[in-house]
Write an enzyme that holds these catalytic residues in place. Sequence first.
Site, mmCIF file in Angstrom:
data_model
loop_
_atom_site.group_PDB
_atom_site.id
_atom_site.type_symbol
_atom_site.label_atom_id
_atom_site.label_comp_id
_atom_site.label_asym_id
_atom_site.label_seq_id
_atom_site.Cartn_x
_atom_site.Cartn_y
_atom_site.Cartn_z
ATOM 1 C CG ASP A 89 -1.701 -1.285 1.546
ATOM 2 O OD1 ASP A 89 -1.448 -2.095 0.740
ATOM 3 O OD2 ASP A 89 -2.329 -1.334 2.680
ATOM 4 C CG PHE A 129 -0.207 -3.401 9.260
ATOM 5 C CD1 PHE A 129 1.302 -4.084 9.153
ATOM 6 C CD2 PHE A 129 -1.238 -4.181 9.332
ATOM 7 C CE1 PHE A 129 1.307 -5.398 9.147
ATOM 8 C CE2 PHE A 129 -1.025 -5.512 9.347
ATOM 9 C CZ PHE A 129 0.267 -6.102 9.305
ATOM 10 C CG ASP A 166 -5.333 -0.078 6.512
ATOM 11 O OD1 ASP A 166 -4.343 -0.789 7.237
ATOM 12 O OD2 ASP A 166 -6.084 -0.986 6.007
ATOM 13 C CD GLU A 204 -7.063 -5.010 3.936
ATOM 14 O OE1 GLU A 204 -6.398 -6.002 4.599
ATOM 15 O OE2 GLU A 204 -6.662 -5.241 2.522
HETATM 16 C C1 FRU Z 1 -3.904 -3.733 2.669
HETATM 17 C C2 FRU Z 1 -3.358 -4.018 4.091
HETATM 18 C C3 FRU Z 1 -3.769 -3.215 5.165
HETATM 19 C C4 FRU Z 1 -2.481 -3.283 6.137
HETATM 20 C C5 FRU Z 1 -1.291 -3.415 5.016
HETATM 21 C C6 FRU Z 1 -0.423 -4.519 5.523
HETATM 22 O O1 FRU Z 1 -3.216 -4.040 1.401
HETATM 23 O O2 FRU Z 1 -3.659 -5.317 4.425
HETATM 24 O O3 FRU Z 1 -4.941 -3.363 5.437
HETATM 25 O O4 FRU Z 1 -2.445 -2.178 6.850
HETATM 26 O O5 FRU Z 1 -1.774 -4.008 3.837
HETATM 27 O O6 FRU Z 1 0.695 -4.499 4.933
#
Ligand code: FRU
Length: 471
Positions: free
Chosen positions: A25, A81, A142, A193
């Site tokens: 991300d 994250f 997130d 997410e």
């Molecule tokens: C989305 C995700 C988020 C998380 C991150 C972890 O692609 O799964 O929800 O914070 O990637 O790398």
Amino acid sequence: MSTLSAVPQRRPQFHFTPAFGWINDPNGLIYYEGEYHLFYQYHPFDLIWGPMHWGHAVSTDLVHWTHLPIALAPDQNGKIFTGSVVADLDNTSGLVPGGGLIAIFSYDTQAQGIAYSNDCGRTWEKYTRNPVIPSPGRDFRDPKVFWYGPGSIWVMSLAVGDHIEFFTSSNLIDWLLTGRFGESHGAHGGVWECPDLFPLEIGSETKWVLIVSVGDGSIAGGSGTQYFIGHFDGMTFHNDTPPDTTLWLDYGTDNYAGITYNGVPDGRSVLVGWMNNWAYARKTPAQSWRGSMTVPRTLALIDVPGTGPRLLQQPVAELEQSRTLLVDLPAGVSDASTLRFNDLNTTALDIIVEFRLSDAEAAGLTIFADDAIITVSVNRATETLYVDRRLSGDVNFHEGFACLHSAPLLISSELVKLRILLDAASIEVFGAEGLSVITSQVFHSAAQFRFELFSSKGTVSIEYLRVYSIH
Ligand code: FRU
């Protein structure tokens, strides 16, 4: 180390890639003091998802990026994250006297933490009393934060399994739950997410758009991104779209976890997504890095007659400053079946084509990359835009990769407008001014593309064709 590809990995020219390692991300997108920051989920030591850090790059034009040292590394609270960055100009947090940047992110434990920077994001200190929101022990992550002027308050959207929760804060440290949205709206084929909530003008009205990525069951298969259009009352989001209507940001497989920039000076909403899909992201052909970002896209709302408001996406205008015109076809005279473009000498192309379908049933472009073939086509009867990557080179690393993408395309006037961005490992097609978008990775080893136009069951007149190389 994960398995390495036998196909030489060619580096995309105008899509962000890390120098080495795995990315997913985009995080912390913010324009601040003359720079666009791109932070991103990063495993700097391997080609596979693992202990997440925030990688960091900056750009002044959203096209050329400078790699910077890792911004955030795992600490005693966990791995880092996804999250966002805001400019705390008035030092509401008390952490950045004179103004500075605050990152609000999830730990892998699903607790939320913050960090601050007084030097334009070059170095970061974690807040000593992290986490600022404890983990409830379930999917809870997130955070995307923005300053909500009318309420003089910070607002956070957070993904909580099957819905989004909204929190407000006066200081980015103490957060109050104010609303929730989503259990009975949109697509739920996987966990929700990476939310993002932002206003867009349509006519004289302001509407609010809520973007939500969904981990599985998207329109193109695997993970994908949906959006909702409605209003925000300072506490929560209200959806104006019928709850059982799912609006998809992209009809390709490879646009996930996208969020928009905070603080863009001219007020544009600019989205960057991770150009990948959790269904196969860990398996894509790679040798020294794995993953890239979509081209940054400016978002707008348009009222589609008989349908309602919908999102439009267009590559940011800055891309036009990095182009060289290769082909400019005189308007109105050309028969598609005779047009071939060889020796383009690059895999970084911007192709803008407008054609009139006249009596043809279908028309499009066939793009050749040595032995690999990618086809972009439009069918009048089905009013559909297609991108076919079934023969696009290395497709066998995952059973679902060799696929035909399709997107609804309004063909009201017979004039079809397509903008096609090609790079070494991707194709992004913007149909109908950006109403129908297909983003797709492709893996081949060609050093240059050639392409030709075609029509079937009739002729097509080309009204406009420009081809640019991008550098
Ligand atoms: C989305 C995700 C988020 C998380 C991150 C972890 O692609 O799964 O929800 O914070 O990637 O790398």
